[in-house]
Design a protein around this motif. Structure first.
Motif, PDB file in Angstrom:
ATOM      1  N   GLU A  70       0.638  -1.219   0.277  1.00  0.00           N
ATOM      2  CA  GLU A  70      -0.058  -0.032  -0.137  1.00  0.00           C
ATOM      3  C   GLU A  70       0.947   0.827  -0.069  1.00  0.00           C
ATOM      4  O   GLU A  70       0.459   2.103  -0.164  1.00  0.00           O
ATOM      5  CB  GLU A  70      -0.917   0.201   1.404  1.00  0.00           C
ATOM      6  N   ARG A  71       1.884   1.063   0.671  1.00  0.00           N
ATOM      7  CA  ARG A  71       2.593   2.439   0.395  1.00  0.00           C
ATOM      8  C   ARG A  71       3.826   1.957  -1.243  1.00  0.00           C
ATOM      9  O   ARG A  71       4.215   3.436  -0.354  1.00  0.00           O
ATOM     10  CB  ARG A  71       4.395   2.311   1.790  1.00  0.00           C
ATOM     11  N   GLY A  72       3.299   1.588  -1.899  1.00  0.00           N
ATOM     12  CA  GLY A  72       4.231   2.234  -3.085  1.00  0.00           C
ATOM     13  C   GLY A  72       5.242   0.345  -3.334  1.00  0.00           C
ATOM     14  O   GLY A  72       6.372   0.357  -4.576  1.00  0.00           O
ATOM     15  N   GLY A  73       5.004  -0.246  -2.728  1.00  0.00           N
ATOM     16  CA  GLY A  73       6.222  -1.171  -2.617  1.00  0.00           C
ATOM     17  C   GLY A  73       6.024  -2.652  -3.826  1.00  0.00           C
ATOM     18  O   GLY A  73       5.446  -2.412  -4.395  1.00  0.00           O
ATOM     19  N   ARG A  74       7.357  -3.304  -4.186  1.00  0.00           N
ATOM     20  CA  ARG A  74       6.935  -4.403  -4.666  1.00  0.00           C
ATOM     21  C   ARG A  74       6.593  -5.848  -4.141  1.00  0.00           C
ATOM     22  O   ARG A  74       7.321  -6.185  -4.031  1.00  0.00           O
ATOM     23  CB  ARG A  74       8.119  -3.326  -5.976  1.00  0.00           C
ATOM     24  N   LEU A  75       6.481  -6.991  -4.810  1.00  0.00           N
ATOM     25  CA  LEU A  75       6.607  -7.937  -5.026  1.00  0.00           C
ATOM     26  C   LEU A  75       7.987  -8.636  -5.940  1.00  0.00           C
ATOM     27  O   LEU A  75       8.352  -8.214  -7.023  1.00  0.00           O
ATOM     28  CB  LEU A  75       5.527  -8.782  -5.887  1.00  0.00           C
ATOM     29  N   VAL A  76       8.747  -8.820  -4.801  1.00  0.00           N
ATOM     30  CA  VAL A  76       9.983  -9.342  -5.495  1.00  0.00           C
ATOM     31  C   VAL A  76      10.058 -10.820  -5.599  1.00  0.00           C
ATOM     32  O   VAL A  76      10.145 -11.425  -4.580  1.00  0.00           O
ATOM     33  CB  VAL A  76      11.177  -8.932  -5.016  1.00  0.00           C
ATOM     34  N   TYR A  77      10.007 -11.719  -6.214  1.00  0.00           N
ATOM     35  CA  TYR A  77       9.914 -12.928  -6.678  1.00  0.00           C
ATOM     36  C   TYR A  77      11.507 -14.184  -6.741  1.00  0.00           C
ATOM     37  O   TYR A  77      12.378 -13.410  -7.166  1.00  0.00           O
ATOM     38  CB  TYR A  77       8.472 -14.156  -7.441  1.00  0.00           C
ATOM     39  N   VAL A  78      11.665 -15.165  -5.838  1.00  0.00           N
ATOM     40  CA  VAL A  78      13.047 -15.177  -6.315  1.00  0.00           C
ATOM     41  C   VAL A  78      13.416 -17.026  -6.563  1.00  0.00           C
ATOM     42  O   VAL A  78      12.866 -17.768  -5.232  1.00  0.00           O
ATOM     43  CB  VAL A  78      13.994 -14.627  -4.763  1.00  0.00           C
ATOM     44  N   GLY A  79      13.123 -17.602  -6.722  1.00  0.00           N
ATOM     45  CA  GLY A  79      13.981 -19.090  -6.949  1.00  0.00           C
ATOM     46  C   GLY A  79      15.182 -19.524  -7.768  1.00  0.00           C
ATOM     47  O   GLY A  79      15.877 -18.380  -8.694  1.00  0.00           O
ATOM     48  N   ALA A  80      14.668 -20.315  -8.094  1.00  0.00           N
ATOM     49  CA  ALA A  80      16.087 -21.485  -9.240  1.00  0.00           C
ATOM     50  C   ALA A  80      15.329 -22.459 -10.281  1.00  0.00           C
ATOM     51  O   ALA A  80      14.196 -23.140  -9.127  1.00  0.00           O
ATOM     52  CB  ALA A  80      16.924 -22.193  -8.658  1.00  0.00           C
TER      53      ALA A  80
END
Length: 308
Positions: A70-80
């Motif tokens: 809600e503050r403008g953050g991002r969804l960051v996905y990490v995997g292999a």
């Protein structure tokens, strides 16, 4: 062939359940095609069961993620590997489904973009690469990092989690094995305990299916709470092709009871925005007024309608 007469030390069993040998179907390679297909399909039911068991943990992750997003953050996905590709898929689908900005869905996969289509050997074994990718993405305190690893031990993913936590980001971890380093390292652990695969060790099967369901559930729940859905209608989609234009008209008609002509006209005046068209028609205001009311309610259609 001459056998080695020297005594062989017994290898300790791998504690990761995903690496175990499935007790059913030891003669899988001998099954006729109908039985083979049934065995593979039937084992996938374990993925649904695992996600259902993890629902409380997923709910906690959603609740923790919302204030940052809600503050403008991002969804960051990490995997292999498979896990990384599933993260790329979830991140990519948020834009056409919910009009989520591309810049706010960041997929990081061990080995880079090449690894989406090809196996990049050894990439997942480098924790410093995970650290570097998180730094390059400029992960910060308002971001939510979703780390996915069936084993729960992938060095690249663990490195990324450590770097994200140092940067102040919220970390969510999805693992298919209990008691793993990933689940211990994150703020919001989600265990998807799918057990051994019917093709032993092939975590692209029900472990991957459980990850896909969990990612869908988590990101969709987040989008609902961010106002991307009205009722159960996908109202933040924008009509950018013929298929979506038809879908947009149907959504507007369903939500408002308008006829097809009125729905199409409202969508044209709303620059293709289903949400604006719905508010415009239900409140009897201009598209600009509808957009202003939505903006005042942070994009929540129900709140804009009730306020009106």
């Amino acid at each position: 062939m001459i056998s080695d007469p020297r005594p062989q030390a017994a290898l300790p069993p791998d504690p990761r359940r995903t690496e175990g040998v499935h007790p059913d179907h030891p003669d899988l390679d001998r099954l006729e095609i109908p039985e083979l297909v049934w065995a593979l399909a039937d084992d996938q039911t374990g993925a649904v069961e695992a996600v259902r068991a993890a629902a409380p943990a997923i709910a906690r992750a959603v609740a923790a993620a919302l204030p940052r997003l809600e503050r403008g953050g991002r969804l960051v996905y990490v995997g292999a590997g498979t896990s990384g590709r599933l993260g790329v898929l979830d991140a990519t689908e948020l834009t056409p489904t919910f009009s989520w900005p591309v810049s706010r869905a960041v997929p990081l996969i061990a080995g880079g973009e090449k690894a989406i289509r090809e196996a990049v050997e050894g990439a997942e074994d480098d924790p410093e690469a995970g650290v570097a990718d998180v730094a390059t993405a400029a992960v910060g305190p308002d971001d939510v990092l979703i780390a996915v690893a069936a084993s729960g031990t992938t060095p690249y993913v663990l490195g990324a989690v450590q770097a994200a936590r140092r940067a102040g980001a919220l970390t969510v971890g999805l693992s298919n094995n209990p008691g793993t380093p990933l689940l211990s390292a994150v703020d919001c652990p989600v265990l998807l305990d799918t057990g051994p695969e019917v093709i032993s060790g092939s975590t692209r099967l029900k472990a991957g299916t459980a990850q896909k369901i969990a990612l869908n559930t988590l990101s969709s729940a987040v989008m609902v709470r961010l106002g991307k859905v009205y009722g159960n209608l996908m109202v933040d989609v924008r009509a950018t092709n013929a298929k979506l234009e038809g879908r947009a008209v149907r959504l507007v008609r369903h939500a408002t009871g308008a006829d097809e002509t009125a729905a199409r006209d409202a969508l044209i005046e709303s620059a293709g925005s289903v949400k604006i068209a719905i508010v415009k028609l239900l409140l009897g205001v201009s598209a600009d007024e509808a957009a202003a009311r939505l903006e005042a309610q942070n994009g929540h259609a129900r709140a804009a309608l009730e306020e009106g």
